[in-house]
Design an enzyme around this catalytic site. Structure first.
Site, PDB file in Angstrom:
ATOM      1  N   SER A 111       0.841  -1.200   0.000  1.00  0.00           N
ATOM      2  CA  SER A 111       0.000   0.000   0.000  1.00  0.00           C
ATOM      3  C   SER A 111       0.876   1.251   0.000  1.00  0.00           C
ATOM      4  CB  SER A 111      -0.873  -0.003   1.261  1.00  0.00           C
ATOM      5  OG  SER A 111      -1.377   1.281   1.527  1.00  0.00           O
ATOM      6  N   TYR A 133      -2.415   5.405  -3.903  1.00  0.00           N
ATOM      7  CA  TYR A 133      -3.296   6.470  -3.434  1.00  0.00           C
ATOM      8  C   TYR A 133      -2.590   7.752  -3.834  1.00  0.00           C
ATOM      9  CZ  TYR A 133      -6.083   3.866   0.094  1.00  0.00           C
ATOM     10  OH  TYR A 133      -6.938   3.033   0.757  1.00  0.00           O
ATOM     11  N   THR A 159      -6.795   2.159  -6.312  1.00  0.00           N
ATOM     12  CA  THR A 159      -7.972   2.001  -5.440  1.00  0.00           C
ATOM     13  C   THR A 159      -8.925   3.154  -5.697  1.00  0.00           C
ATOM     14  OG1 THR A 159      -6.663   0.825  -3.779  1.00  0.00           O
ATOM     15  CG2 THR A 159      -8.707   1.847  -3.021  1.00  0.00           C
ATOM     16  N   ARG A 168     -14.973   5.320  10.365  1.00  0.00           N
ATOM     17  CA  ARG A 168     -14.541   4.197  11.214  1.00  0.00           C
ATOM     18  C   ARG A 168     -14.670   4.595  12.681  1.00  0.00           C
ATOM     19  NH1 ARG A 168      -9.969   3.091   7.381  1.00  0.00           N
ATOM     20  NH2 ARG A 168     -11.064   3.293   5.379  1.00  0.00           N
ATOM     21  N   LYS A 260      -9.099  -1.356  -8.181  1.00  0.00           N
ATOM     22  CA  LYS A 260      -9.609  -2.024  -6.966  1.00  0.00           C
ATOM     23  C   LYS A 260     -10.788  -1.247  -6.397  1.00  0.00           C
ATOM     24  CE  LYS A 260      -7.966  -3.484  -2.373  1.00  0.00           C
ATOM     25  NZ  LYS A 260      -8.381  -2.492  -1.372  1.00  0.00           N
ATOM     26  N   ARG A 287     -14.835  -1.118   4.939  1.00  0.00           N
ATOM     27  CA  ARG A 287     -14.280   0.032   5.670  1.00  0.00           C
ATOM     28  C   ARG A 287     -14.659   1.370   5.054  1.00  0.00           C
ATOM     29  NH1 ARG A 287      -9.925  -1.883   8.763  1.00  0.00           N
ATOM     30  NH2 ARG A 287      -8.526  -0.118   8.562  1.00  0.00           N
ATOM     31  N   GLY A 317     -13.899 -10.741   3.124  1.00  0.00           N
ATOM     32  CA  GLY A 317     -14.635 -11.837   3.761  1.00  0.00           C
ATOM     33  C   GLY A 317     -14.099 -13.223   3.500  1.00  0.00           C
TER      34      GLY A 317
HETATM   35  C1  LIG Z   1      -6.064  -2.430   8.374  1.00  0.00           C
HETATM   36  C2  LIG Z   1      -6.419  -2.328   6.922  1.00  0.00           C
HETATM   37  C3  LIG Z   1      -5.794  -1.381   6.132  1.00  0.00           C
HETATM   38  C4  LIG Z   1      -6.117  -1.282   4.778  1.00  0.00           C
HETATM   39  N1  LIG Z   1      -5.447  -0.378   3.999  1.00  0.00           N
HETATM   40  C5  LIG Z   1      -5.690  -0.350   2.673  1.00  0.00           C
HETATM   41  C6  LIG Z   1      -4.916   0.481   1.831  1.00  0.00           C
HETATM   42  O1  LIG Z   1      -3.992   1.162   2.265  1.00  0.00           O
HETATM   43  N2  LIG Z   1      -5.212   0.492   0.513  1.00  0.00           N
HETATM   44  C7  LIG Z   1      -6.230  -0.282  -0.020  1.00  0.00           C
HETATM   45  O2  LIG Z   1      -6.464  -0.246  -1.238  1.00  0.00           O
HETATM   46  N3  LIG Z   1      -6.973  -1.082   0.764  1.00  0.00           N
HETATM   47  C8  LIG Z   1      -6.711  -1.159   2.079  1.00  0.00           C
HETATM   48  N4  LIG Z   1      -7.435  -2.014   2.868  1.00  0.00           N
HETATM   49  C9  LIG Z   1      -8.423  -2.902   2.267  1.00  0.00           C
HETATM   50  C10 LIG Z   1      -7.784  -4.225   1.851  1.00  0.00           C
HETATM   51  O3  LIG Z   1      -6.905  -4.023   0.756  1.00  0.00           O
HETATM   52  C11 LIG Z   1      -8.811  -5.255   1.417  1.00  0.00           C
HETATM   53  O4  LIG Z   1      -9.641  -4.709   0.420  1.00  0.00           O
HETATM   54  C12 LIG Z   1      -9.701  -5.763   2.566  1.00  0.00           C
HETATM   55  O5  LIG Z   1      -8.959  -5.880   3.760  1.00  0.00           O
HETATM   56  C13 LIG Z   1     -10.273  -7.120   2.187  1.00  0.00           C
HETATM   57  O6  LIG Z   1     -11.156  -7.577   3.133  1.00  0.00           O
HETATM   58  P1  LIG Z   1     -10.765  -8.624   4.288  1.00  0.00           P
HETATM   59  O7  LIG Z   1     -10.019  -7.833   5.311  1.00  0.00           O
HETATM   60  O8  LIG Z   1     -12.097  -9.105   4.758  1.00  0.00           O
HETATM   61  O9  LIG Z   1      -9.924  -9.704   3.671  1.00  0.00           O
HETATM   62  C14 LIG Z   1      -7.118  -2.126   4.218  1.00  0.00           C
HETATM   63  C15 LIG Z   1      -7.746  -3.076   5.027  1.00  0.00           C
HETATM   64  C16 LIG Z   1      -7.406  -3.194   6.357  1.00  0.00           C
HETATM   65  C17 LIG Z   1      -8.090  -4.245   7.193  1.00  0.00           C
END
Ligand SMILES: Cc1cc2nc3c(=O)[nH]c(=O)nc-3n(C[C@H](O)[C@H](O)[C@H](O)COP(=O)(O)O)c2cc1C
Length: 397
Positions: A111, A133, A159, A168, A260, A287, A317
């Site tokens: 990321s 980003y 993304t 959040r 994404k 999120r 998930g």
């Molecule tokens: C703590 C955390 C930080 C994340 N940071 C980013 C990020 O910096 N960039 C991004 O595209 N997605 C981010 N995501 C989303 C993840 O890339 C991903 O889409 C998501 O975690 C998938 O769902 P899951 O946690 O149920 O496997 C983040 C998710 C979490 C849990």
């Protein structure tokens, strides 16, 4: 590198153990979602609700899990999603997760706000993607893309589901201000939580990662000299990419390009029109927009709209190898995980992530055998039952 006292049994086990190790503010940062966390919960439930149509009486031997994702051969179609502030979970951070993915023959994604710069972790090597980003516009995006190419990142993940930051509430309840500040003022608010988790605090201090106050050693993400706190500030910034931006990025980035955050067939078509090579069906792990559909429920629509113009990946998930099999049966090229590997990283650093990848691989393999399917390339929707009342198999559009 920390020892994993007992091997991680499954994702639920990793989560339980992460909760015991991490200060609440860090655990909640991983574990939480937007608003009422409906979409986050639905992501998991939608995969659970899908059931298989197994074929009995077959002896298929060891199933073939190898697959190809955007031209890269992987040992199994399970990849690591990009996640922010990874070094808060364990000093191994993004490099540890990357090394784990390499050692297990799959792809990892860094990321923009991982908390380690792309140059810092480039020597991890292996097949790596960079997630972009650019809260500060095209000049920042241009610089990041140049650095990603020079550092050997093989694909760019744009993304698009962050036109605003999701709400959040666990973070705000824990005293994290927006943008995320890990400075002296926050230290006072968060101090008791950190003191309650001395093992984590010692681990971080021994690695020189200062999470409360100024960083002792730079672990900057995109921000020169910024350290974890700066990465945190960027993590909380919106990054409002438009389809026009995606088209522009396509002119600047010549290697594979993924978008994404796609949740509809229409947006898959837009991504293809903008020149993307793949889309990741994702709602950011629940999120961002609460009330967005669970990814398992829209995957088939996106696969059908993508046709042979795009490869389709999915995250959100996935908690068992069986969920990966379900995603592939619906037509995904590969599945990705976020929280499962973050919990495992929190428990055991690189070895923890290796552990969870091994567990999910065994689960996939066993599921394939019980299902009577010899190879992931043979999976299709005939191996799935649609849950009552749900139209998981829309007509081709
Ligand atoms: C703590 C955390 C930080 C994340 N940071 C980013 C990020 O910096 N960039 C991004 O595209 N997605 C981010 N995501 C989303 C993840 O890339 C991903 O889409 C998501 O975690 C998938 O769902 P899951 O946690 O149920 O496997 C983040 C998710 C979490 C849990």
């Amino acid at each position: 590198m920390a020892l994993v006292a007992h091997p991680i049994r499954n994702v639920v086990d990793a989560r339980t153990r992460a909760r015991r190790i991490l200060p609440r503010v860090v655990f909640d940062y991983i574990d939480g979602g937007a608003d009422d966390e409906v979409t986050m919960a639905e992501n998991v439930e939608a995969f659970r609700r899908l059931t298989f149509r197994p074929r009995m009486g077959l002896d298929i031997g060891e199933p073939e899990l190898r697959a190809s994702v955007l031209g890269t051969e992987v040992s199994m179609p399970l990849l690591l999603s990009p996640c922010g502030l990874v070094r808060l979970m364990h000093p191994d951070g993004a490099a540890g997760a990357g090394r784990a993915a390499n050692s297990r023959g799959t792809i990892w994604t860094l990321s923009t706000v991982a908390g380690s710069s792309m140059e810092e972790v480039a020597d991890v090597g292996g097949h790596r993607w960079f997630q972009l980003y650019a809260g500060h516009g095209r000049s920042e995006a241009t610089e990041l893309m140049q650095r990603a190419e020079e550092s050997g990142y093989e694909a760019l993940v744009v993304t698009i589901d962050t036109p605003a930051l999701g709400n959040r509430e666990r973070d705000t309840r824990n005293g994290v201000t927006s943008p995320l500040r890990l400075d002296a003022r926050t230290a006072i608010a968060l101090g008791p939580q950190v003191l309650a988790r001395p093992r984590w605090a010692l681990r971080m201090m021994s690695d020189g990662v200062s999470v409360l106050g100024r960083p002792r050693r730079s672990s900057a993400g995109a921000q020169p000299g910024g350290g974890m706190a700066a990465a945190g500030a960027v993590a909380m910034l919106a990054s409002p990419f438009t389809w026009d931006d995606v088209g522009w990025i396509r002119t600047m980035w010549r290697n594979p390009l993924l978008v994404k955050g796609v949740l509809t067939g229409d947006d898959a078509v837009r991504a293809a029109d903008a020149g993307a090579d793949a889309v990741i069906v994702s709602n950011h792990g629940g999120r961002q927009l609460d009330g967005a559909p669970a990814t398992a429920t829209v995957l088939a629509e996106v696969v059908d709209a993508a046709g042979d113009r795009l490869e389709v990946l999915v995250d959100g998930g996935i908690r068992r190898g069986g969920d990966v099999v379900k995603a592939l049966a619906m037509g995904a090229r590969a599945a990705m995980i976020g929280r499962p590997y973050l919990y495992a990283l929190s428990v055991g650093g690189q070895r923890g992530v290796e552990g969870i990848l091994d567990v999910m691989r065994i689960e996939m393999s066993r599921t394939m055998r019980l299902l009577g399917c010899a190879s992931v390339s043979e999976l299709d929707r005939s191996y799935l039952e649609s849950p009552k009342g749900a139209d998981l198999f829309p007509k081709r559009i």
